[in-house]
Design a protein around this motif. Structure first.
Motif, PDB file in Angstrom:
ATOM      1  N   UNK A   1       0.808  -1.220   0.000  1.00 38.25           N
ATOM      2  CA  UNK A   1       0.000   0.000   0.000  1.00 38.25           C
ATOM      3  C   UNK A   1       0.841   1.270   0.000  1.00 38.25           C
ATOM      4  N   UNK A   2       2.069   1.210   0.489  1.00 35.27           N
ATOM      5  CA  UNK A   2       2.915   2.416   0.480  1.00 35.27           C
ATOM      6  C   UNK A   2       3.247   2.826  -0.949  1.00 35.27           C
ATOM      7  N   UNK A   3       3.679   1.859  -1.752  1.00 33.68           N
ATOM      8  CA  UNK A   3       3.968   2.151  -3.152  1.00 33.68           C
ATOM      9  C   UNK A   3       2.710   2.560  -3.900  1.00 33.68           C
ATOM     10  N   UNK A   4       1.591   1.917  -3.563  1.00 26.84           N
ATOM     11  CA  UNK A   4       0.345   2.236  -4.245  1.00 26.84           C
ATOM     12  C   UNK A   4      -0.083   3.673  -3.962  1.00 26.84           C
ATOM     13  N   UNK A   5      -0.005   4.094  -2.709  1.00 18.87           N
ATOM     14  CA  UNK A   5      -0.372   5.471  -2.365  1.00 18.87           C
ATOM     15  C   UNK A   5       0.531   6.461  -3.096  1.00 18.87           C
ATOM     16  N   UNK A   6       1.812   6.137  -3.174  1.00 18.71           N
ATOM     17  CA  UNK A   6       2.746   7.014  -3.899  1.00 18.71           C
ATOM     18  C   UNK A   6       2.343   7.142  -5.368  1.00 18.71           C
ATOM     19  N   UNK A   7       2.066   6.016  -6.001  1.00 21.57           N
ATOM     20  CA  UNK A   7       1.717   6.043  -7.419  1.00 21.57           C
ATOM     21  C   UNK A   7       0.383   6.733  -7.675  1.00 21.57           C
ATOM     22  N   UNK A   8      -0.509   6.682  -6.713  1.00 20.72           N
ATOM     23  CA  UNK A   8      -1.815   7.334  -6.854  1.00 20.72           C
ATOM     24  C   UNK A   8      -1.733   8.845  -6.621  1.00 20.72           C
TER      25      UNK A   8
END
Length: 291
Positions: free
Chosen positions: A152-159
């Motif tokens: 989820x950390x990478x996902x939040x960054x990409x979003x």
């Protein structure tokens, strides 16, 4: 589930470059360990980290499941990582940033070519917007795929989103991941809680993940293990309720009825299936604690 039930309430990331942490992991109450060669290891330490992890695997982690997170196959280290651990005592290989079935199939083919043991499984990190759109094909990619792990950390960054207490920024991705896992008989693990001094936030995150259907939570610090084990494991009340449901339903069937009522609530076959799952998980946890 395609496999027999295995507790994965707490899944702790351990940096492969830290030999003291790897040794400490052998005494921690985590269900599973992710021995990391990717994000937690600097480029100039990756080769040494392989040796550290292999040595730790050889001496064993007891009942704890050991999963090696390799670098992506498109990096300078990925294929060498895979070759290094294909015949190790690792229980699974975790592939980062999976965005297609092709990536899973490539790992499966390489493991077969490298004569990896048939018991070795593949886990897939789901941590990009494209991965969410490709969840169905990823989840159905290969029989060796066992677990989806939310990054989820990478996902939040990409979003370009922001971390919020109720995780509204990732709820769609979380729900879709659980749906894909259940549709294809996989385990699914919730993302990490980044604040180490926020027990209230960790508890709320664990409760939310459990209620959404996740099997457990990935963790970044040993202090988070006990809470994750408590929340993702069946409570004594849930175990008693499951036992009572099965007893009431069995009594109803023996009397010729197709349904039962317990404490004013209707009980059908679907409730019995869930009750049996809860009891199987409770037994697996109990057996582990006795070992």
């Amino acid at each position: 589930m395609n496999q027999s039930i295995r507790p994965r309430r707490s899944v702790l990331y351990m940096p492969g470059a830290n030999t003291r942490a790897l040794e400490k992991a052998k005494s921690l109450p985590a269900d599973s360990l992710i021995l990391d060669l990717e994000d937690a290891v600097a480029p100039d330490a990756k080769v040494a980290a392989r040796e550290n992890i292999l040595s730790a695997l050889e001496s064993g982690f007891g009942y704890r499941e050991a999963v090696v997170r390799i670098n992506g196959l498109n990096t300078a280290w990925g294929k060498a990582d895979l070759a290094f651990f294909a015949n190790s005592k690792a229980d699974a290989i975790l592939l980062p940033k999976v965005e297609s079935a092709t990536q899973v199939l490539e790992v499966a083919a390489l493991l077969q070519k490298m004569n990896a043991p048939s018991t070795m499984r593949i886990w897939a990190m789901i941590e990009t917007p494209l991965a969410i759109f490709k969840l169905q094909e990823i989840a159905d990619a290969h029989p060796l795929l066992e677990t989806l792990v939310l990054g989820t950390s990478d996902l939040v960054k990409d979003l370009h989103a922001r971390h919020t207490p109720d995780r509204i920024e990732t709820q769609t991705a979380l729900s879709l991941s659980v749906l894909a896992a259940r549709a294809y008989g996989l385990y699914v693990l919730d993302g990490v809680h980044l604040s180490l001094d926020d027990e209230t936030g960790l508890k709320l995150s664990c409760i939310q993940g459990r209620d959404m259907g996740f099997d457990g939570k990935t963790l970044i610090h040993p202090n988070q293990i006990v809470l994750a084990n408590e929340i993702f494991g069946p409570s004594p009340e849930e175990i008693l309720e499951a036992q009572n449901r099965i007893a009431a339903y069995d009594a109803a069937i023996q009397s010729g009825a197709g349904i039962a009522v317990l404490n004013g609530k209707l009980i059908e076959e679907l409730h019995i299936q869930d009750a049996k799952r809860i009891l199987a998980l409770a037994k697996a946890i109990s057996d582990r604690e006795k070992s």
